[in-house]
Structure formats: C-alpha cells, structure tokens
Design a protein around this motif. Structure first.
Motif, short mmCIF file in Angstrom:
data_model
loop_
_atom_site.label_atom_id
_atom_site.label_comp_id
_atom_site.label_asym_id
_atom_site.label_seq_id
_atom_site.Cartn_x
_atom_site.Cartn_y
_atom_site.Cartn_z
N GLY A 98 -4.47 83.31 81.75
CA GLY A 98 -4.49 84.76 81.89
C GLY A 98 -3.91 85.29 83.19
N GLU A 99 -3.38 84.41 84.04
CA GLU A 99 -2.77 84.86 85.30
C GLU A 99 -1.40 85.48 85.02
N ALA A 100 -0.85 86.15 86.01
CA ALA A 100 0.48 86.74 85.87
C ALA A 100 1.51 85.65 85.61
N PRO A 101 2.46 85.89 84.72
CA PRO A 101 3.44 84.86 84.39
C PRO A 101 4.27 84.43 85.60
N THR A 102 4.62 83.16 85.63
CA THR A 102 5.51 82.60 86.65
C THR A 102 6.89 82.44 86.04
#
Length: 348
Positions: A296-300
């Motif tokens: 669920g973290e911001a995409p890399t």
C-alpha cells in the motif's frame, strides 16, 4: 492443580536446571516459531543501476578479476544486517569483467544464474561449453559444474548473479573446488546445446532428466519474441502480465531446481492485480519504466537494470506506466516452496 499459564515466569532455579540439560520451554517462544503467517525480516529494497554501475566501475580500478576471483558487489538487505543476502534464502550480486580478464574456473554445490545487464564480448563457460553474454540473456550454472567467465570484447561486461547460497548454507551442504587451470578446456558452445534440446525439439534417443536444465543459455531475443507472441494473443496473467518461465526441456520443471526464473512483459498502461506469495522475488528491469507498489505504499518507479526485491508474503503489484511496455526479469525460491508443499499465493 492448574498448570502454568503461557505467560508464567519460570523460577530461576527451574530455568537453570533446564538450561543445564540443554532444554527450554516451548511455550515462551511458540508464537514466534509458528506464526499465523510468514514474517520475513527482509525489507523491500531498490538498487539503482545509475549508482550500482558507478560503484562497479570503481571496483574495477580497485582490484583485478584475478585478485578478487569474482569481482562482485553483493546486494545486502538492510532488514538482514550482517548477512550477505538479498532475502532469507537468496543471494544476489553484481559482477564486472573488464576487457581481457578471466574469472578463473571453479565449481560449488550452490546453483547459480547470470542475468546480463551491459556489455558485449563477455562469456560464461560451463564444463567447457561457452555461452556469449549479451544484455537480457539468462544463463544457468548448474551445481557442481566447472565454470569460468571472461571478456574478449573492448568494454566492460556486467551482470547480476543469483544463487541459492543462503539455502545451501542453512542446510550445511556447501562444497567448493578450484580448477587447476584458469579456464576449463573449451569443448563447444551453448548454441549446439540449444539446438539439441531447445525449440521444443528433443533427440530421438531417451535422455536422462537431470535436476538442472541441459540448456544453460537462454538468449533474450528468443525470450522477448515469446513474450510478444503471448501479449499479442491476449494471454495476460492478471498479476504478472505476459509471462514465460525458464524451463528444463527434459522434464518441464524449472531450469534450476532451487531457483525459479521468469520474464514478464507489462503492456503499456497496464497495472497488475495485487499479489502475495510465500516465495521471495528479485526483479530486474529489462526495458521500460515500470512501477512497483508494495504493502500500500506509494509506487516506486524503476529504470532499466534497477533491481528490486519483494520479500515473501508482501502484497505487491507492478505497472508498466504510460511511456511504453515494460519488461522485467525475475527469480525466486519458488521451486523449493513448491517441492516442499509450502507454496501459497493470494491474488487481488
């Protein structure tokens, strides 16, 4: 009389007597030993090629291939401090061979793969059969086979090494032997092996199906052609895109018995469904600018030759972005999970 609760503190005398007998109470640690779901300490990490390439070339000025035997920068997961591995069971390293150099012949119990990132004129020889190293090629070094590397070209050659070192080390099953000569005697090339076993065509006579693929060099141009065929035909896995795995043509198993490897194409503008699997996955960008979203973290956003690790049982998905198709090479410890009946996945 009621027994002790799981949280009861042991009397120091009782604990001392247990310790003297080399035993200890399971109830104090059972929740950690048998957790409700996997809890790898490995972290999701990206290694950027623009930084790694610079460090590799600097290493080329510091030490020769002959001095180092293998001039490699190991990728170390910060969640596993002090351990030279990228996940709990997988090793990854970036290797450099400069023009005219040879990484001398040796063999070991650990199985290895090479995924070529940059350069031309390099080669890997396996038991005297030589395979050219071109960007995007997947090369297998079976366990206990003599292998050496060299560079007959004019520029540096760099690749990713993937090995089952942590797994073999945990089992205390590792052996290694140095060859008496720098190079193992040449007796042919990888192309003759591919013609014998590849292209879904096999010799008429029965062949013993060993644990590792007899085809040890899988050129990228052939893999890319297969991916485009799948994508054009609409055969898209909802979590991985158009995907092909590197297989042993004699038994249909993975090319390496302890390391599964595949290549996946993400069509432009396409985003995968979320996926969780028990195996740990190492991803390498071949083409495009894919994004990886995990937990669920911001995409890399990644670039060609960047390396990204997804620890086991993390919820993740990949996207191709809008600039074009993206191609990813991946390898993991999935064959071990499958053979032991431990593999599990969750989609969506």
């Amino acid at each position: 009389m009621n027994g002790p609760t799981p949280t009861a503190d042991l009397d120091p005398d009782v604990r001392g007597r247990m310790s003297a007998l080399n035993v200890s109470p399971l109830w104090e640690v059972m929740q950690g030993m048998v957790p409700p779901e996997p809890r790898s300490q490995a972290l999701p990490v990206a290694w950027r090629w623009r930084e790694m390439r610079e460090q590799l070339l600097e290493a080329g000025h510091i030490i020769t291939a002959a001095q180092a035997e293998r001039r490699v920068l190991m990728l170390r997961n910060p969640g596993l401090p002090g351990r030279p591995q990228v996940t709990d069971t997988i090793y990854a390293g970036l290797q450099l061979i400069l023009p005219g150099e040879t990484a001398r012949a040796h063999r070991h119990s650990q199985s290895a793969l090479r995924f070529v990132l940059e350069g031309s004129g390099g080669y890997t020889a396996v038991d005297g059969l030589r395979a050219p190293m071109r960007r995007g090629d997947f090369i297998v070094t079976p366990a206990w086979t003599w292998h050496d590397h060299g560079n007959d070209g004019d520029g540096p050659v760099m690749w990713l090494d993937g090995l089952d070192v942590p797994l073999v080390g945990f089992l205390q099953a590792g052996f290694r032997e140095e060859h008496e000569a720098e190079r193992f005697p040449t007796r042919g090339d990888a192309e003759q092996v591919f013609h014998r076993y590849g292209n879904a065509l096999l010799p008429l006579e029965r062949q013993a199906a060993g644990p590792t693929s007899p085809v040890f060099s899988y050129p990228y141009e052939r893999t890319r052609e297969a991916l485009h065929g799948l994508a054009h035909g609409g055969q898209i896995d909802d979590c991985l895109g158009a995907v092909v795995r590197y297989a042993n043509p004699l038994n249909g198993d993975w090319a390496i018995p302890t390391i599964g490897a595949w290549m996946q194409l993400l069509p432009r503008g396409w985003t995968a469904r979320h996926l969780r699997t028990t195996d740990s996955v190492v991803l390498v960008v071949v083409d495009g600018a894919p994004t990886i979203e995990i937990d669920g973290e911001a995409p890399t956003t990644l670039a060609p030759n960047d390396v990204f690790v997804v620890p086991g049982w993390r919820r993740w998905r990949a996207g191709a972005g809008t600039s074009g198709d993206a191609v990813l090479f991946a390898y993991s410890d999935r064959p071990v999970h499958q053979k032991l009946g431990l593999y599990r996945e969750q989609r969506g």
